[in-house]
Scaffold this active site. Structure first.
Site, PDB file in Angstrom:
ATOM      1  N   TYR A   1     -28.730  14.549 -25.020  1.00 27.33           N
ATOM      2  CA  TYR A   1     -29.472  13.281 -25.693  1.00 27.33           C
ATOM      3  C   TYR A   1     -30.845  13.115 -25.341  1.00 27.33           C
ATOM      4  O   TYR A   1     -31.758  12.850 -26.224  1.00 27.33           O
ATOM      5  CB  TYR A   1     -28.658  12.242 -25.462  1.00 27.33           C
ATOM      6  CG  TYR A   1     -29.157  10.776 -26.229  1.00 27.33           C
ATOM      7  CD1 TYR A   1     -29.487  10.508 -27.499  1.00 27.33           C
ATOM      8  CD2 TYR A   1     -29.614   9.736 -25.193  1.00 27.33           C
ATOM      9  CE1 TYR A   1     -29.800   9.448 -27.893  1.00 27.33           C
ATOM     10  CE2 TYR A   1     -30.128   8.667 -25.773  1.00 27.33           C
ATOM     11  CZ  TYR A   1     -30.245   8.307 -27.158  1.00 27.33           C
ATOM     12  OH  TYR A   1     -30.540   7.286 -27.579  1.00 27.33           O
TER      13      TYR A   1
ATOM     14  N   ILE B   1     -30.105  -1.258 -25.760  1.00 30.57           N
ATOM     15  CA  ILE B   1     -30.116  -2.429 -26.631  1.00 30.57           C
ATOM     16  C   ILE B   1     -29.088  -3.246 -26.579  1.00 30.57           C
ATOM     17  O   ILE B   1     -27.873  -2.779 -26.502  1.00 30.57           O
ATOM     18  CB  ILE B   1     -30.625  -2.019 -27.963  1.00 30.57           C
ATOM     19  CG1 ILE B   1     -31.954  -1.030 -28.000  1.00 30.57           C
ATOM     20  CG2 ILE B   1     -30.992  -3.189 -28.681  1.00 30.57           C
ATOM     21  CD1 ILE B   1     -33.337  -1.874 -27.645  1.00 30.57           C
TER      22      ILE B   1
END
Ligand code: NAD
Ligand code: THR
Length: 384
Positions: A206, A236
């Site tokens: 990633y 987040i």
């Protein structure tokens, strides 16, 4: 006598001048509209808070002023909230959400939604052409924890998919936003806070794919003039959106467990400290950055930062409200290794200087807001 009358005469002239300037402005606006200009609407911000999302709203824009936005991978943690914010700004029908999954009813009935697989180049191009898309927000991705379990899928979605996005955006002159992440850094990156430019050697597929996205986007910008924009998001935190399998999901799960069961099993060590941001700040940053005039952007990839805390600090803050919360630890070595390679803070002075980035939520506001949202139910879905 003359001296006393001066302020009155001055005010009269000032008023006349003001009226005259307003008239000129109105005429100019009319000319721009009649000329059929595709210029972006000039933005006048008004601070407002709608459905838990701090937003900025716009005055005196017509439909033709608005960009037409496509959001890929829109059914994940961030897409539905971003669509809601952009629709308030640009109009419901000017923002199209897309994904490869079937949307829940509240999403389906509240604005345009279409199927779009970013691996299908022809279909993606067709969507952009048929809908006259001018901005593309590329949210499709395979996140860190899922990516380590399926490297082939992460390579395909995060790298091949990105190539499609960049090629189509270049072909059709789009403004394209691709989020990067604090995971684009790695154990050999400079010490915290991480500067914008430093060694980037992440150890997950990633992270590697996000460094690739930053470099490819900047290359297309310099080589082909693509309006590429990229923010490195921290982890987040959101109350009511679906999580996609990231390492930072633990922070969100901590809140849910605290409210729903009163007990929590943590899969990271209590001293794990990471950079985090509340979703409203993240989405507002994205909108503000997308709207920033190109000539204010010194760079095409910016760090944004809000707060950082250890798991222990987070639990202590939650226990101020829910003192009976029971916590046990069962460390997952894969996730712990990923988290240990990430920064605790991102140096974001360039974003603050160039386009006025400013976060609003710190740890105590985050905890109060999250607990309120989770306790009172799914606010985002209800607001739709
Ligand atoms: N959430 C975070 O904490 C965070 C932090 C940093 C960066 N980001 C980045 O922000 C973006 C959005 O994050 P998110 O948390 O909403 O991700 P998510 O994993 O929750 O959602 C990603 C979405 O992409 C979709 N998708 C997968 N394969 C696809 C394909 N072939 N075609 C189209 N769509 C496909 C999935 O169905 C999913 O809905 C991602 O690029 C992510 O890397 C997120
Ligand atoms: C940090 C970020 O990119 C994502 N939330 C993840 O954990 O994978």
């Amino acid at each position: 006598m003359e001296f006393q009358a001066f302020p009155v005469v001055f005010s009269f002239y000032r008023l006349t001048l003001k009226r005259w300037m307003m008239l000129v402005m109105q005429l100019l606006r009319g000319t721009v509209k009649h000329a059929g200009s595709s210029a972006q609407c000039s933005v006048k911000r008004l601070s407002s808070s709608v459905g838990g999302i701090s937003s900025s709203s716009q005055q005196s824009c017509t439909d033709t002023d608005h960009p037409k936005v496509l959001i890929t991978g829109g059914l994940g943690q961030l897409g539905v909230g971003l669509a809601k914010l952009l629709r308030r700004q640009f109009g419901k029908n000017n923002v199209i959400l897309s994904d490869i999954r079937k949307p829940p009813n509240h999403v389906y009935h509240n604005g345009p939604f279409i199927f779009s697989d970013i691996l299908d180049f022809k279909n993606l191009r067709e969507i952009v052409v048929n809908n006259n898309i001018s901005w593309l927000v590329h949210y499709s991705a395979v996140l860190s924890a899922v990516g380590e379990n399926n490297v082939a899928l992460a390579k395909e979605v995060n790298i091949t998919g990105l190539h499609h996005i960049l090629d189509i955006a270049t072909e059709h002159g789009l403004r394209v936003f691709v989020p990067s992440t604090m995971e684009a850094f790695g154990p050999s990156s400079s010490s915290d806070p991480i500067p914008e430019l430093c060694v980037q050697r992440p150890r997950t597929i990633y992270g590697v794919s996000k460094v690739h996205a930053e470099l490819m986007g900047e290359y297309y910008h310099h080589r082909f003039g693509l309006d590429f924009r990229c923010l490195r998001y921290p982890g987040i935190i959101s109350a009511d959106s679906q999580l996609g399998g990231g390492t930072t999901d633990y922070a969100v799960q901590t809140f849910h467990a605290a409210v729903k069961t009163g007990s929590l099993e943590c899969n990271l060590r209590s001293d794990t400290r990471l950079s985090m941001m509340y979703i409203d700040d993240c989405l507002r940053a994205t909108l503000e950055f997308l709207e920033a005039p190109a000539d204010t952007l010194v760079s095409r990839t910016y760090n944004i930062n809000a707060m950082n805390f250890t798991l222990h600090q987070l639990i202590q803050e939650i226990q101020k409200v829910l003192p009976d919360l029971k916590v046990t630890y069962n460390v997952d070595s894969v996730r712990q290794a990923i988290a240990d390679s990430w920064p605790m803070a991102l140096e974001d002075s360039a974003a603050r200087r160039d386009w006025g980035w400013k976060h609003e939520y710190d740890l105590s506001e985050l905890v109060q807001t999250m607990l309120t949202h989770i306790t009172t139910g799914n606010q985002l879905a209800q607001a739709y």
